[in-house]
Enzyme design. Sequence first.
Site, PDB file in Angstrom:
ATOM      1  N   TYR A 115       0.681  -1.180   0.124  1.00  0.00           N
ATOM      2  CA  TYR A 115      -0.083   0.033   0.052  1.00  0.00           C
ATOM      3  C   TYR A 115       0.832   1.110   0.016  1.00  0.00           C
ATOM      4  CZ  TYR A 115      -3.564  -3.253   1.631  1.00  0.00           C
ATOM      5  OH  TYR A 115      -4.641  -4.286   1.730  1.00  0.00           O
TER       6      TYR A 115
ATOM      7  N   HIS B 108      -6.185   2.023  -1.072  1.00  0.00           N
ATOM      8  CA  HIS B 108      -6.227   0.538  -1.728  1.00  0.00           C
ATOM      9  C   HIS B 108      -4.726   0.228  -2.013  1.00  0.00           C
ATOM     10  CE1 HIS B 108     -10.370   0.259  -2.443  1.00  0.00           C
ATOM     11  NE2 HIS B 108     -10.489   1.445  -2.713  1.00  0.00           N
TER      12      HIS B 108
ATOM     13  N   LYS C 210      -4.677  -4.436  -9.862  1.00  0.00           N
ATOM     14  CA  LYS C 210      -3.255  -4.374  -9.290  1.00  0.00           C
ATOM     15  C   LYS C 210      -2.249  -4.738 -10.314  1.00  0.00           C
ATOM     16  CE  LYS C 210      -5.718  -5.022  -4.944  1.00  0.00           C
ATOM     17  NZ  LYS C 210      -6.176  -3.680  -4.645  1.00  0.00           N
TER      18      LYS C 210
END
Length: 283
Positions: free
Chosen positions: A220, A228, A259
Site C-alpha cells: 500500500y 487501496h 493491481k
Amino acid sequence: MISICLFQEKFYIWNAEDACRVREEYRIVGSLVGCLPRVPMQNLQFGLPLQLMKEEARFLVEKGFARVYDNTNIPPPSDTDKESFTENRKRIYEEQVEACKTNKEEQFERNFPRILEGKKKKRMEKATLMGSVPADDSDLVAEIEEELRNTQLPELPLEASSVQIHTACFHEKQSRMFHDGWTISMTGREELEYRIFSHFWEKGYFLTRGGKFGGDFLVYPGDPSRFHSFFIVVCLEHERPLSAMEMIRMGRLGSNVKKTVVLCSVDSSNEVFTVSLEWSKMS
C-alpha cells in the site's frame, strides 16, 4: 519500547498505545484478533490483541523498536491469586450496584419536574371527570418521594456485571524477555519473504498478507484504512523457472483486481530483484 508477547509461536501486542504506535510511527499493520467486550457475538470488527506477522515482529526487534516477552511457560495462578481475583470481582460488583442506585436517584432528580407536572395533570383530569374540586397539590411532592423510596431496583446478577478487560499483557513481569542478540528463527522460505518485506518497507510502503489476492504480500502507498493496495507481491526463488501459463495466470489476476503483480526474488548477494506484470491490451 514496544512490548511484543510470544505465545505458541505467535506474536501479539496487548497494549493499546503500542498497537497504535507501531502503525502510526513504524508502518506495521498487523491484525486485530480479539473480540470487542460489548459486542462479542460478531466477526465484523475485532479488538486487542494485535497479532503480528513473523516478518513484522522480527523487523521491529531488529530495528530496535520492540522487545519480545516469552509467555509460553507462564505458571498457573496460585491460590492467593485466585482469592485476590475473587475479592476484586466482588468489590467491583458492589461498586456497580451502588452506582446503579446513584444513577437512579440522579435520574429521578432530573425528571422530577416532569413527574410532578404529570401527576398534577392526572389529578386535574380526575377531578373534572368527577365534577369535584381538585385537591391541594402540596402533598404530591411527599407522595412522589414515598414512591421512590418504595421502588425496588431489579437485582443485578453477578454474571451480568461488567468485567475489566486488560489492554496490556498482565503476565509481562513474569515473562522471560529475550536478550538483545536474540532473533526470530525462520525457514528458508520465511527468510526470503522477510528480506522482501524489509525491501518494500524501506521504500516507505505499508504491507499486509496477500493471500486473499493470491500473493504473499499486498503493498500500500499509505495506511490501508485510507488507500487501496497498488501491488500484489509474489515471492519466488531466484533460480526458479516460470512457465508461460503461470505468467499469464498471475498477470490476468492482477488485471482483474486492478493491481500490479510484482515477482520478487533474492540473489546470492542478498539483493532483491523485482519484475512487474501488467496485462496489456492487444490492438
